[in-house]
Write a protein that holds these residues in place. Structure first.
Motif, short mmCIF file in Angstrom:
data_model
loop_
_atom_site.label_atom_id
_atom_site.label_comp_id
_atom_site.label_asym_id
_atom_site.label_seq_id
_atom_site.Cartn_x
_atom_site.Cartn_y
_atom_site.Cartn_z
N LEU A 175 -8.95 50.69 -26.72
CA LEU A 175 -8.29 51.95 -26.44
C LEU A 175 -7.50 51.83 -25.14
CD1 LEU A 175 -11.33 54.33 -27.08
CD2 LEU A 175 -9.35 54.10 -28.57
N VAL A 176 -6.38 52.53 -25.06
CA VAL A 176 -5.58 52.57 -23.84
C VAL A 176 -5.31 54.03 -23.50
CG1 VAL A 176 -3.43 51.92 -22.69
CG2 VAL A 176 -4.49 50.35 -24.33
N PHE A 177 -5.73 54.45 -22.31
CA PHE A 177 -5.50 55.81 -21.85
C PHE A 177 -4.42 55.80 -20.78
CE2 PHE A 177 -10.29 56.20 -22.75
CZ PHE A 177 -10.06 56.50 -24.08
N LYS A 178 -3.42 56.67 -20.95
CA LYS A 178 -2.30 56.74 -20.01
C LYS A 178 -2.05 58.20 -19.60
CE LYS A 178 0.12 52.66 -21.83
NZ LYS A 178 1.41 52.13 -22.36
N ASP A 179 -3.10 58.86 -19.14
CA ASP A 179 -3.01 60.27 -18.77
C ASP A 179 -2.82 60.41 -17.27
OD1 ASP A 179 -4.02 61.26 -21.52
OD2 ASP A 179 -5.61 59.92 -20.84
N ASN A 180 -1.85 61.21 -16.86
CA ASN A 180 -1.65 61.49 -15.44
C ASN A 180 -2.87 62.23 -14.87
OD1 ASN A 180 0.84 60.44 -15.95
ND2 ASN A 180 2.00 62.23 -15.31
N ILE A 181 -3.24 61.86 -13.64
CA ILE A 181 -4.42 62.45 -13.02
C ILE A 181 -4.04 63.15 -11.72
CG2 ILE A 181 -6.62 61.90 -11.87
CD1 ILE A 181 -7.02 59.67 -13.90
N GLY A 182 -4.56 64.36 -11.54
CA GLY A 182 -4.32 65.12 -10.32
C GLY A 182 -5.59 65.80 -9.84
N SER A 206 -12.43 48.65 -23.77
CA SER A 206 -12.87 47.81 -24.90
C SER A 206 -14.32 48.13 -25.22
CB SER A 206 -12.77 46.32 -24.54
OG SER A 206 -11.46 45.97 -24.16
N ARG A 207 -14.61 48.29 -26.50
CA ARG A 207 -15.99 48.55 -26.91
C ARG A 207 -16.79 47.26 -26.91
NH1 ARG A 207 -15.71 50.55 -32.47
NH2 ARG A 207 -15.97 48.39 -33.11
N LEU A 208 -17.90 47.24 -26.18
CA LEU A 208 -18.77 46.07 -26.14
C LEU A 208 -19.94 46.19 -27.10
CD1 LEU A 208 -18.95 45.51 -22.26
CD2 LEU A 208 -17.54 44.28 -23.91
N LYS A 209 -20.51 47.42 -27.22
CA LYS A 209 -21.67 47.60 -28.09
C LYS A 209 -21.85 49.08 -28.37
CE LYS A 209 -26.50 46.18 -28.60
NZ LYS A 209 -27.66 45.49 -27.96
N GLN A 210 -22.26 49.39 -29.59
CA GLN A 210 -22.60 50.77 -29.95
C GLN A 210 -24.08 50.85 -30.28
OE1 GLN A 210 -18.47 52.73 -31.55
NE2 GLN A 210 -19.93 52.09 -33.09
N PHE A 211 -24.68 51.97 -29.90
CA PHE A 211 -26.11 52.14 -30.09
C PHE A 211 -26.38 53.27 -31.08
CE2 PHE A 211 -25.40 50.56 -25.75
CZ PHE A 211 -26.14 49.38 -25.81
N GLN A 212 -27.58 53.27 -31.65
CA GLN A 212 -27.93 54.23 -32.70
C GLN A 212 -28.00 55.66 -32.17
OE1 GLN A 212 -31.50 52.84 -34.61
NE2 GLN A 212 -30.45 51.21 -35.74
N ASN A 213 -28.24 55.82 -30.88
CA ASN A 213 -28.33 57.18 -30.33
C ASN A 213 -26.96 57.73 -29.96
OD1 ASN A 213 -27.76 55.60 -28.12
ND2 ASN A 213 -29.38 56.44 -26.82
N LYS A 214 -25.91 57.15 -30.54
CA LYS A 214 -24.53 57.60 -30.35
C LYS A 214 -24.06 57.47 -28.90
CE LYS A 214 -24.35 60.65 -34.35
NZ LYS A 214 -24.04 62.02 -34.88
N THR A 215 -24.46 56.38 -28.29
CA THR A 215 -23.90 56.00 -27.00
C THR A 215 -23.22 54.65 -27.17
OG1 THR A 215 -25.92 54.90 -26.26
CG2 THR A 215 -25.68 57.24 -25.71
N SER A 216 -22.33 54.31 -26.26
CA SER A 216 -21.58 53.06 -26.35
C SER A 216 -21.47 52.41 -24.98
CB SER A 216 -20.17 53.31 -26.90
OG SER A 216 -20.19 53.89 -28.18
#
Length: 291
Positions: A175-182, A206-216
């Motif tokens: 994923l690539v996020f390009k959102d302006n931050i203020g 970059s996703r390294l690992k996904q877990f069953q409790n819906k965390t990554s």
């Protein structure tokens, strides 16, 4: 201060003036002092400004008190410093969570003060981590190397990689996020995505690992260096970091699950690529519990 170093193999031939001005970024006033005081030697001999130097030459620079006035700060506790790398000019340490990189006022004790006590001389912050974030931090050990390292940072030639445990599972591996931050107008501690008035910010995830409790577990690489950038981007895209007290109030965890895992750059004096990695015991422990 006296510094002696060998000009690296990859350095192209250049004049003494170019070496001091363009390669070492020594300020004009201090270059003037080096010249009139004859405080620069090449291969132990005095030089003229247009003399050519090249790889293998031994450079000696001597700085007086008026060149770089001595800066005094309170020393902290050297036992709190976990050294990863150190040489004559810089030190890389593994910062624990819950400690500021530097204080907000002269007498506040932070990691900078602990590192200075550990080294035995006043050090200088090159880049910082949020207080809640653990991981690798680079410090300059003298004011001579500081602007050179700052230039690497400004030119985005210091690569930083973070690991984060987030709520949610990503559908895409990259994923690539390009959102302006203020700034958040309602909470001065926070930052928000502000497309109109914010500063450009870019984070590669970059996703390294996904877990069953819906965390990554994800890896984040910074292309810019805005305050709270990773935390804001991940939260804005519905992947808030577990344990984030500002951007994930529903999460319960003993620490912010964000760690600066990898740091890499080319050493400006030896022109060798340096890469460091370090982990955090508390991050690993929480990762096992949450994952």
């Amino acid at each position: 201060m006296k510094f002696i170093f060998t000009l690296p193999e990859l350095l192209p031939p250049m004049t003494v003036k170019q070496l001091l001005e363009e390669q070492l970024l020594i300020p004009r006033k201090i270059r003037h002092f080096l010249r009139i005081k004859k405080n620069i030697l090449i291969n132990q001999e005095e030089v003229h400004w247009n003399q050519i130097v090249q790889s293998g030459d031994v450079c000696q620079l001597t700085f007086d008190e008026e060149d770089y006035p001595k800066k005094e700060i309170p020393w902290g506790n050297p036992a709190l410093v976990q050294e990863i790398y150190q040489d004559q000019h810089l030190i890389v340490v593994n910062k624990p969570e819950g400690i500021k990189t530097h204080g907000n006022h002269p007498n506040e004790i932070a990691l900078l003060n602990h590192v200075s006590a550990y080294v035995g001389q006043t050090c200088y912050v090159v880049h910082r981590l949020d207080m809640e974030t653990s991981g690798l931090v680079l410090f300059a050990k003298n004011p001579f190397i500081l602007p050179i390292l700052n230039r690497l940072l400004e030119k985005k030639e210091i690569s930083r990689e973070y690991w984060a445990l987030v709520d949610g599972n990503t559908n895409s591996k990259e994923l690539v996020f390009k959102d302006n931050i203020g700034r958040d107008r309602h909470d001065r501690r926070k930052r928000v995505v502000n497309p109109k008035n914010g500063q450009y910010a870019e984070t590669h995830v970059s996703r390294l690992k996904q877990f069953q409790n819906k965390t990554s577990l994800v890896r984040c690489r910074l292309k810019t260096g805005r305050t709270h950038q990773i935390r804001v981007h991940l939260s804005h895209h519905q992947f808030p970091i577990i344990g984030d007290p500002l951007y994930n109030s529903k999460s319960v965890c003993s620490r912010l699950m964000l760690h600066a895992y990898r740091l890499s750059f080319t050493h400006p004096l030896i022109l060798e690529k340096l890469t460091f990695t370090a982990f955090s015991n508390t991050f690993e422990q929480e990762l096992k519990k949450n994952g």
